[in-house]
Design a protein around this motif. Structure first.
Motif, PDB file in Angstrom:
ATOM      1  N   SER A   1       0.842  -1.197   0.000  1.00 32.18           N
ATOM      2  CA  SER A   1       0.000   0.000   0.000  1.00 32.18           C
ATOM      3  C   SER A   1       0.875   1.244   0.000  1.00 32.18           C
ATOM      4  CB  SER A   1      -0.922   0.013   1.219  1.00 32.18           C
ATOM      5  OG  SER A   1      -1.883  -1.022   1.116  1.00 32.18           O
ATOM      6  N   LEU A   2       0.489   2.213  -0.817  1.00 31.71           N
ATOM      7  CA  LEU A   2       1.175   3.494  -0.895  1.00 31.71           C
ATOM      8  C   LEU A   2       0.503   4.511   0.011  1.00 31.71           C
ATOM      9  CD1 LEU A   2       1.656   3.634  -4.772  1.00 31.71           C
ATOM     10  CD2 LEU A   2       3.357   2.991  -3.061  1.00 31.71           C
ATOM     11  N   LEU A   3       1.127   5.667   0.121  1.00 36.59           N
ATOM     12  CA  LEU A   3       0.645   6.719   1.010  1.00 36.59           C
ATOM     13  C   LEU A   3      -0.760   7.184   0.644  1.00 36.59           C
ATOM     14  CD1 LEU A   3       1.271   8.749   3.305  1.00 36.59           C
ATOM     15  CD2 LEU A   3       2.331  10.210   1.583  1.00 36.59           C
ATOM     16  N   ASP A   4      -1.093   7.187  -0.645  1.00 34.49           N
ATOM     17  CA  ASP A   4      -2.400   7.668  -1.080  1.00 34.49           C
ATOM     18  C   ASP A   4      -3.475   6.602  -1.004  1.00 34.49           C
ATOM     19  OD1 ASP A   4      -1.732   6.022  -3.162  1.00 34.49           O
ATOM     20  OD2 ASP A   4      -2.015   7.513  -4.744  1.00 34.49           O
ATOM     21  N   GLY A   5      -3.116   5.399  -0.495  1.00 33.42           N
ATOM     22  CA  GLY A   5      -4.083   4.322  -0.352  1.00 33.42           C
ATOM     23  C   GLY A   5      -4.122   3.363  -1.515  1.00 33.42           C
ATOM     24  N   SER A   6      -3.478   3.708  -2.636  1.00 33.18           N
ATOM     25  CA  SER A   6      -3.438   2.791  -3.772  1.00 33.18           C
ATOM     26  C   SER A   6      -2.512   1.623  -3.458  1.00 33.18           C
ATOM     27  CB  SER A   6      -2.978   3.517  -5.039  1.00 33.18           C
ATOM     28  OG  SER A   6      -1.660   4.013  -4.879  1.00 33.18           O
ATOM     29  N   GLN A   7      -2.655   0.540  -4.219  1.00 36.88           N
ATOM     30  CA  GLN A   7      -1.891  -0.669  -3.950  1.00 36.88           C
ATOM     31  C   GLN A   7      -1.142  -1.137  -5.185  1.00 36.88           C
ATOM     32  OE1 GLN A   7      -4.749  -3.466  -2.246  1.00 36.88           O
ATOM     33  NE2 GLN A   7      -4.241  -2.748  -0.184  1.00 36.88           N
ATOM     34  N   LEU A   8      -0.025  -1.816  -4.942  1.00 35.66           N
ATOM     35  CA  LEU A   8       0.789  -2.430  -5.980  1.00 35.66           C
ATOM     36  C   LEU A   8       1.002  -3.889  -5.621  1.00 35.66           C
ATOM     37  CD1 LEU A   8       3.556   0.313  -6.379  1.00 35.66           C
ATOM     38  CD2 LEU A   8       1.642  -0.082  -7.927  1.00 35.66           C
ATOM     39  N   GLU A   9       1.266  -4.695  -6.636  1.00 38.45           N
ATOM     40  CA  GLU A   9       1.572  -6.098  -6.429  1.00 38.45           C
ATOM     41  C   GLU A   9       3.021  -6.366  -6.831  1.00 38.45           C
ATOM     42  OE1 GLU A   9      -0.592  -8.318  -5.180  1.00 38.45           O
ATOM     43  OE2 GLU A   9      -2.217  -6.815  -5.053  1.00 38.45           O
ATOM     44  N   GLY A  10       3.623  -7.353  -6.186  1.00 37.50           N
ATOM     45  CA  GLY A  10       4.993  -7.715  -6.531  1.00 37.50           C
ATOM     46  C   GLY A  10       5.346  -9.086  -6.013  1.00 37.50           C
ATOM     47  N   GLY A  11       6.545  -9.530  -6.359  1.00 37.99           N
ATOM     48  CA  GLY A  11       7.016 -10.834  -5.921  1.00 37.99           C
ATOM     49  C   GLY A  11       8.410 -10.736  -5.326  1.00 37.99           C
ATOM     50  N   TYR A  12       8.697 -11.610  -4.352  1.00 40.09           N
ATOM     51  CA  TYR A  12      10.015 -11.630  -3.723  1.00 40.09           C
ATOM     52  C   TYR A  12      11.034 -12.251  -4.681  1.00 40.09           C
ATOM     53  CZ  TYR A  12       7.639 -10.502   0.617  1.00 40.09           C
ATOM     54  OH  TYR A  12       6.886  -9.873   1.593  1.00 40.09           O
ATOM     55  N   VAL A  13      12.131 -11.533  -4.919  1.00 42.63           N
ATOM     56  CA  VAL A  13      13.170 -12.029  -5.816  1.00 42.63           C
ATOM     57  C   VAL A  13      14.519 -12.202  -5.115  1.00 42.63           C
ATOM     58  CG1 VAL A  13      12.112 -11.178  -7.941  1.00 42.63           C
ATOM     59  CG2 VAL A  13      13.625  -9.665  -6.625  1.00 42.63           C
ATOM     60  N   HIS A  14      14.613 -11.765  -3.861  1.00 35.17           N
ATOM     61  CA  HIS A  14      15.874 -11.897  -3.121  1.00 35.17           C
ATOM     62  C   HIS A  14      15.544 -11.816  -1.634  1.00 35.17           C
ATOM     63  CE1 HIS A  14      20.238 -11.403  -2.361  1.00 35.17           C
ATOM     64  NE2 HIS A  14      19.858 -10.581  -1.405  1.00 35.17           N
ATOM     65  N   VAL A  15      15.940 -12.828  -0.880  1.00 38.85           N
ATOM     66  CA  VAL A  15      15.738 -12.821   0.564  1.00 38.85           C
ATOM     67  C   VAL A  15      17.027 -13.280   1.229  1.00 38.85           C
ATOM     68  CG1 VAL A  15      14.409 -13.721   2.513  1.00 38.85           C
ATOM     69  CG2 VAL A  15      13.263 -13.319   0.323  1.00 38.85           C
ATOM     70  N   ASP A  16      17.646 -12.391   2.009  1.00 38.19           N
ATOM     71  CA  ASP A  16      18.906 -12.684   2.691  1.00 38.19           C
ATOM     72  C   ASP A  16      18.638 -12.611   4.196  1.00 38.19           C
ATOM     73  OD1 ASP A  16      21.435 -12.645   3.873  1.00 38.19           O
ATOM     74  OD2 ASP A  16      22.337 -11.537   2.213  1.00 38.19           O
ATOM     75  N   ARG A  17      18.488 -13.781   4.810  1.00 40.15           N
ATOM     76  CA  ARG A  17      18.155 -13.824   6.238  1.00 40.15           C
ATOM     77  C   ARG A  17      19.282 -13.294   7.105  1.00 40.15           C
ATOM     78  NH1 ARG A  17      12.692 -14.549   6.184  1.00 40.15           N
ATOM     79  NH2 ARG A  17      12.123 -16.278   4.817  1.00 40.15           N
ATOM     80  N   GLY A  18      20.532 -13.586   6.741  1.00 38.20           N
ATOM     81  CA  GLY A  18      21.659 -13.175   7.563  1.00 38.20           C
ATOM     82  C   GLY A  18      21.830 -11.671   7.646  1.00 38.20           C
ATOM     83  N   ARG A  19      21.401 -10.964   6.583  1.00 38.41           N
ATOM     84  CA  ARG A  19      21.472  -9.496   6.573  1.00 38.41           C
ATOM     85  C   ARG A  19      20.117  -8.855   6.857  1.00 38.41           C
ATOM     86  NH1 ARG A  19      24.414  -6.659   1.678  1.00 38.41           N
ATOM     87  NH2 ARG A  19      23.935  -4.946   3.106  1.00 38.41           N
ATOM     88  N   ASP A  20      19.077  -9.686   6.956  1.00 38.81           N
ATOM     89  CA  ASP A  20      17.702  -9.213   7.145  1.00 38.81           C
ATOM     90  C   ASP A  20      17.313  -8.239   6.044  1.00 38.81           C
ATOM     91  OD1 ASP A  20      15.229  -9.245   8.353  1.00 38.81           O
ATOM     92  OD2 ASP A  20      15.682  -7.597   9.725  1.00 38.81           O
ATOM     93  N   MET A  21      17.604  -8.637   4.804  1.00 40.81           N
ATOM     94  CA  MET A  21      17.263  -7.819   3.646  1.00 40.81           C
ATOM     95  C   MET A  21      16.471  -8.656   2.649  1.00 40.81           C
ATOM     96  SD  MET A  21      18.393  -4.613   3.503  1.00 40.81           S
ATOM     97  CE  MET A  21      19.004  -3.800   4.980  1.00 40.81           C
TER      98      MET A  21
END
Length: 219
Positions: A75-95
């Motif tokens: 959700s954006l500041l104006d209330g509109s929404q976007l969709e996306g997918g996770y392409v990178h997850v680094d648990r050790g860096r919490d990114m």
């Protein structure tokens, strides 16, 4: 972009300390509104993130991503929404990085190339569904954090966050993202974002399989 129901800030010292002394109050207000507009909420409202670099990618905290997560609504500041997918997850860096299906209709923030130095002034805006004035903050020290095993120096700050602020950006005097809220008492510990601009640049040209380095820590 229309900020329907969003923040309207009168700049009376709040946030101005970290911005250039050459800026006018109007310029400072607009700069801070850019930070607010680039900050997103991960639905159903459990974490935050920030639109960066090319406007097609969002940085958030990896501990916000569950093992089964592939897609996410933002959700954006104006209330509109976007969709996306996770392409990178680094648990050790919490990114974690989300690739948006379409470019976000906001001005994306740059990711700082270098680590900030202790004593550096920072600004924290927080989640866009919990409006309030931006916070002036300081980077108190760089030190290891047990819950960030792959980060030699986490950012210990004076930010006064709340549960659910994980993934929200901290920006420096150039309005570059230097860290994302990680946790700790009052959510004052941040994971540094240095090096993530290069990761985003690589992902902009190639969409690798989801990478997971460790089981998610408990929330």
């Amino acid at each position: 972009m229309k900020h329907g129901g969003g923040r309207r800030w009168w700049v009376v010292g709040v946030g101005a300390a970290v911005l250039s002394a050459c800026q006018t109050s109007d310029e400072t207000r607009l700069a801070l509104e850019d930070v607010a507009a680039a900050t997103v909420t991960l639905e159903p409202g459990h974490c935050a993130g920030v639109v960066v670099e090319d406007g097609r990618h969002v940085l958030t905290a990896a501990h916000c991503v569950q093992p089964q997560d592939r897609r996410v609504t933002l959700s954006l500041l104006d209330g509109s929404q976007l969709e996306g997918g996770y392409v990178h997850v680094d648990r050790g860096r919490d990114m974690a990085i989300i690739r948006l299906d379409t470019r976000a209709p906001v001005r994306p923030l740059e990711v700082a190339a270098a680590m900030p130095t202790p004593g550096a002034p920072l600004v924290f805006v927080g989640r866009n569904d919990r409006p309030g004035p931006p916070q002036d903050a300081l980077l108190e020290r760089l030190a290891p954090c047990p819950s960030l095993p792959d980060v030699p120096a986490a950012l210990f700050t004076t930010v006064r966050g709340r549960p659910g602020d994980s993934g929200a950006p901290l920006v420096d005097a150039q309005l570059q993202v230097v860290g994302l809220v990680h946790g700790g008492a009052a959510c004052r510990i941040a994971a540094p974002t240095s090096g993530m601009a290069e990761v985003v640049a690589r992902l902009a040209h190639k969409r690798p399989a989801l990478a997971r380095k460790a089981p998610p820590p408990p929330r």
